[in-house]
Design a protein around this motif. Sequence first.
Motif, PDB file in Angstrom:
ATOM      1  N   ASP A 217       1.010  -1.578   0.271  1.00  0.00           N
ATOM      2  CA  ASP A 217      -0.192  -0.145  -0.191  1.00  0.00           C
ATOM      3  C   ASP A 217       1.190   1.119   0.047  1.00  0.00           C
ATOM      4  OD1 ASP A 217      -2.085  -1.087   0.021  1.00  0.00           O
ATOM      5  OD2 ASP A 217      -2.499  -1.585   2.100  1.00  0.00           O
ATOM      6  N   GLU A 220       2.372   1.981  -2.675  1.00  0.00           N
ATOM      7  CA  GLU A 220       1.404   2.587  -4.414  1.00  0.00           C
ATOM      8  C   GLU A 220       1.125   3.812  -4.079  1.00  0.00           C
ATOM      9  OE1 GLU A 220       0.253   0.908  -6.594  1.00  0.00           O
ATOM     10  OE2 GLU A 220      -1.195   2.192  -6.887  1.00  0.00           O
ATOM     11  N   GLY A 221       1.009   4.403  -2.928  1.00  0.00           N
ATOM     12  CA  GLY A 221       0.725   5.151  -2.873  1.00  0.00           C
ATOM     13  C   GLY A 221       2.030   6.359  -3.294  1.00  0.00           C
ATOM     14  N   ARG A 224       2.402   7.016  -6.831  1.00  0.00           N
ATOM     15  CA  ARG A 224       0.832   7.507  -7.051  1.00  0.00           C
ATOM     16  C   ARG A 224       1.658   8.809  -6.930  1.00  0.00           C
ATOM     17  NH1 ARG A 224      -5.571   5.325  -6.134  1.00  0.00           N
ATOM     18  NH2 ARG A 224      -4.619   2.988  -7.164  1.00  0.00           N
ATOM     19  N   TRP A 287      -5.493   7.115  -3.443  1.00  0.00           N
ATOM     20  CA  TRP A 287      -5.506   6.274  -2.897  1.00  0.00           C
ATOM     21  C   TRP A 287      -5.439   6.096  -1.490  1.00  0.00           C
ATOM     22  CZ3 TRP A 287      -2.944   6.251   1.811  1.00  0.00           C
ATOM     23  CH2 TRP A 287      -1.752   4.814   2.511  1.00  0.00           C
TER      24      TRP A 287
END
Length: 312
Positions: A217, A220-221, A224, A287
């Motif tokens: 997670d 991924e943040g 982004r 997100w």
Amino acid sequence: MKALVTGGAGFLGSHLCDLLLEKGHEVVCVDNLITGNEQNIAHIKQDGFSYIRHDVSKPLYLKGKIDLIFHLASPASPIDYMELPIQTLKVGALGTHNMLGLAKEKNARFLLASTSEVYGDPLVNPQSEEYWGNVNPVGPRGVYDESKRFAEAITMAYHRYHGIDTRIVRIFNTYGPRMRMNDGRVVPNFIKQALCGEDITVYGDGSQTRSFCYASDEVEGIFRLMNSDYVLPVNIGNPEEHTILEFARIILELTGSNSRIIFKDLPVDDPKQRRPDITKAKKILKWEPEVSLEQGLKRTIEYFRDVLGTMK
Ligand SMILES: NC(=O)c1ccc[n+]([C@@H]2O[C@H](COP(=O)([O-])OP(=O)(O)OC[C@H]3O[C@@H](n4cnc5c(N)ncnc54)[C@H](O)[C@@H]3O)[C@@H](O)[C@H]2O)c1
């Protein structure tokens, strides 16, 4: 695109290298292995990945283009940065300066991995990006907190003065496979103690809170944010808050361990609460964390079981 990841052989850096390769980017990983391990990137066999052993507190000269710089290099666990206070301050100051210089030379976009520690022992909960923090600059944790606060300031200075395209992520406690078993952070500590049948050491009375984000997670943040056009800091973390005592009990249950919980003195300047306000990440990056604490802990426990197995 070609991305440079400093601290790429560390826990989070190696997960970020995996994600960037998965997304089709070329990756150059730069690490001096001061707290990282080549084992973390040993599984990466594909073309388009290279590794350079280098201390980023010293200038780095690279030929060819670089489009993205993710600057994650820094000791990150309290045990590490208290053992390596000068290196921690140097990588936050000189390392960040060098990487911003490289970003300027290559016309690359630069992302700084900052931390929730910039909020110190916060007087507001949850912490939003607008909160300026409550940091003791001369306490033992000051070497890390102030190094990251300086790193944020110089990043904004390069953005404002030199027009460099920059991003700042404030990472909250993140856990997952490839953390070092002995790095002193609460997740590996409790899991190791539970799996080895040792006493689980809770510092203080265990009423202090933390919120834990799973590694996939978190990266991924970060990914982004790099792809967004938002320049000011963004919190990336999981807002689900637990007391440390609750957390110790969850780990006992998931490992099926009979370990006892014991209590020791709270370290100096240990934050009493820590929980991100992720309104910005939700709004700007669309997100939010997807991996539940139970799922994430199960995967991490499995990883530590394997590591302990290979040590026997
Ligand atoms: N994991 C978390 O919960 C968390 C929370 C907040 C912020 N962060 C930040 O994320 C980044 C990564 O943390 P992590 O948890 O993966 O820690 P880690 O110790 O596993 O990784 C840090 C990496 O940086 C490398 N490094 C340190 N100094 C260096 C230098 N001078 N030159 C080159 N390489 C150097 C280390 O060898 C290591 O591989 C750090 O900047 C940390 O401050 C992490």
